[in-house]
Design a protein around this motif. Structure first.
Motif, short mmCIF file in Angstrom:
data_model
loop_
_atom_site.label_atom_id
_atom_site.label_comp_id
_atom_site.label_asym_id
_atom_site.label_seq_id
_atom_site.Cartn_x
_atom_site.Cartn_y
_atom_site.Cartn_z
N VAL A 24 0.85 -1.18 0.00
CA VAL A 24 0.00 0.00 0.00
C VAL A 24 0.89 1.23 0.00
CG1 VAL A 24 -1.74 1.30 1.30
CG2 VAL A 24 -1.83 -1.20 1.23
N TYR A 25 0.58 2.21 -0.85
CA TYR A 25 1.34 3.45 -0.96
C TYR A 25 0.44 4.62 -0.60
CZ TYR A 25 5.06 0.96 -3.35
OH TYR A 25 6.09 0.09 -3.65
N LEU A 26 0.90 5.48 0.31
CA LEU A 26 0.15 6.66 0.73
C LEU A 26 1.00 7.91 0.57
CD1 LEU A 26 -1.47 5.31 4.02
CD2 LEU A 26 -2.52 5.51 1.77
N VAL A 27 0.33 9.03 0.26
CA VAL A 27 1.00 10.30 0.00
C VAL A 27 0.64 11.32 1.08
CG1 VAL A 27 1.26 12.21 -1.64
CG2 VAL A 27 0.95 9.87 -2.48
N LEU A 28 1.67 11.93 1.67
CA LEU A 28 1.47 13.06 2.57
C LEU A 28 1.53 14.32 1.72
CD1 LEU A 28 1.23 14.18 5.48
CD2 LEU A 28 3.74 14.31 5.49
N GLU A 29 0.47 15.12 1.78
CA GLU A 29 0.39 16.33 0.97
C GLU A 29 0.36 17.56 1.85
OE1 GLU A 29 -1.88 16.67 -2.84
OE2 GLU A 29 -3.06 15.11 -1.86
N ASP A 30 0.83 18.66 1.29
CA ASP A 30 0.73 19.96 1.94
C ASP A 30 -0.36 20.73 1.21
OD1 ASP A 30 0.96 22.42 3.09
OD2 ASP A 30 3.08 22.70 2.63
N PHE A 31 -1.50 20.91 1.88
CA PHE A 31 -2.62 21.61 1.28
C PHE A 31 -2.54 23.11 1.51
CE2 PHE A 31 -4.12 17.26 1.84
CZ PHE A 31 -4.61 17.00 0.58
N GLY A 32 -1.53 23.55 2.27
CA GLY A 32 -1.30 24.97 2.51
C GLY A 32 -2.30 25.58 3.47
N VAL A 34 -4.67 27.03 6.20
CA VAL A 34 -5.28 26.42 7.38
C VAL A 34 -5.46 24.91 7.25
CG1 VAL A 34 -6.48 28.51 8.11
CG2 VAL A 34 -7.62 26.94 6.56
N LEU A 35 -5.45 24.40 6.03
CA LEU A 35 -5.62 22.96 5.83
C LEU A 35 -4.39 22.18 6.24
CD1 LEU A 35 -7.52 22.92 2.42
CD2 LEU A 35 -8.46 22.65 4.71
N GLY A 36 -3.21 22.73 6.00
CA GLY A 36 -1.97 22.09 6.42
C GLY A 36 -1.67 20.79 5.69
N ARG A 37 -0.99 19.91 6.41
CA ARG A 37 -0.57 18.62 5.84
C ARG A 37 -1.54 17.51 6.24
NH1 ARG A 37 5.91 18.35 6.96
NH2 ARG A 37 6.45 20.22 5.78
N ALA A 38 -1.72 16.57 5.31
CA ALA A 38 -2.59 15.42 5.60
C ALA A 38 -2.24 14.28 4.66
CB ALA A 38 -4.06 15.80 5.44
N TRP A 39 -2.52 13.07 5.11
CA TRP A 39 -2.37 11.90 4.25
C TRP A 39 -3.56 11.87 3.32
CZ3 TRP A 39 2.16 9.63 4.18
CH2 TRP A 39 2.98 9.75 5.30
N SER A 40 -3.30 11.81 2.04
CA SER A 40 -4.37 11.85 1.04
C SER A 40 -5.21 10.59 1.08
CB SER A 40 -3.79 12.01 -0.36
OG SER A 40 -3.16 13.25 -0.46
N GLU A 41 -6.50 10.79 0.99
CA GLU A 41 -7.44 9.67 0.95
C GLU A 41 -7.34 9.02 -0.43
OE1 GLU A 41 -12.21 9.28 1.01
OE2 GLU A 41 -11.31 10.60 2.50
N THR A 42 -7.39 7.71 -0.46
CA THR A 42 -7.30 6.99 -1.73
C THR A 42 -8.10 5.70 -1.67
OG1 THR A 42 -5.75 6.19 -3.42
CG2 THR A 42 -5.17 5.76 -1.15
N TYR A 61 -2.13 15.18 -7.24
CA TYR A 61 -1.75 15.59 -5.89
C TYR A 61 -1.33 17.06 -5.93
CZ TYR A 61 -1.86 10.66 -4.79
OH TYR A 61 -2.27 9.36 -4.61
N ILE A 62 -1.77 17.82 -4.94
CA ILE A 62 -1.53 19.26 -4.91
C ILE A 62 -0.06 19.58 -4.66
CG2 ILE A 62 -2.04 21.37 -3.61
CD1 ILE A 62 -4.86 20.16 -3.18
N ARG A 63 0.47 19.09 -3.56
CA ARG A 63 1.88 19.30 -3.24
C ARG A 63 2.37 18.09 -2.43
NH1 ARG A 63 5.18 22.85 0.59
NH2 ARG A 63 7.13 23.04 -0.56
N PRO A 64 2.77 17.03 -3.11
CA PRO A 64 3.23 15.84 -2.39
C PRO A 64 4.52 16.13 -1.62
CG PRO A 64 3.63 15.60 -4.74
CD PRO A 64 2.87 16.87 -4.56
N LEU A 65 4.58 15.64 -0.39
CA LEU A 65 5.76 15.86 0.44
C LEU A 65 6.52 14.57 0.74
CD1 LEU A 65 4.26 18.29 3.11
CD2 LEU A 65 5.65 18.88 1.13
N ARG A 66 5.76 13.53 1.00
CA ARG A 66 6.36 12.27 1.44
C ARG A 66 5.47 11.13 0.98
NH1 ARG A 66 7.07 10.58 7.76
NH2 ARG A 66 8.22 8.69 7.38
#
Length: 112
Positions: A24-32, A34-42, A61-66
């Motif tokens: 399973v692969y998950l992406v941590l995104e920076d939504f900028g 007040v939303l901040g960072r979150a693991w993207s739902e998939t 993905y908006i801004r993948p970080l990890r």
């Protein structure tokens, strides 16, 4: 609540229903902002390596970080950010255009 009846959360699990040899692969995104960072739902079907890479290349993905990968059946997890960034870099030569956020992701991963 009646005696003997417990309430159980029915939130969906990110663990595959049939975990047999399923990475399973998950992406941590920076939504900028007040939303901040979150693991993207998939969707479960989209949490594999090939689909993840295609979604990254398609700009989903908006801004993948990890990026992390895990396999509960085999009992492992690891950060695969650099590995995925290297794969993306190899595929860039086949593309006419690359999203700026994806270029940033690959550049950040190269500095790790």
């Amino acid at each position: 609540m009646k005696k003997g009846i417990a309430l159980v959360s029915r939130a969906p699990s990110i663990v595959p229903l049939n975990p047999a040899d399923h990475d399973v692969y998950l992406v941590l995104e920076d939504f900028g902002g007040v939303l901040g960072r979150a693991w993207s739902e998939t969707d479960e079907e989209d949490a594999n390596r090939d689909t993840l890479i295609n979604h990254l290349l398609d700009g989903e993905y908006i801004r993948p970080l990890r990026i992390v990968a895990f396999n509960t059946a085999k009992g492992w997890s690891r950060d695969v950010t650099v590995e995925i960034a290297d794969e993306l870099r190899r595929r860039f030569v086949e593309l006419d255009e690359v999203a700026p956020s994806l270029l940033e992701f690959v550049e950040r991963a190269a500095k790790r």
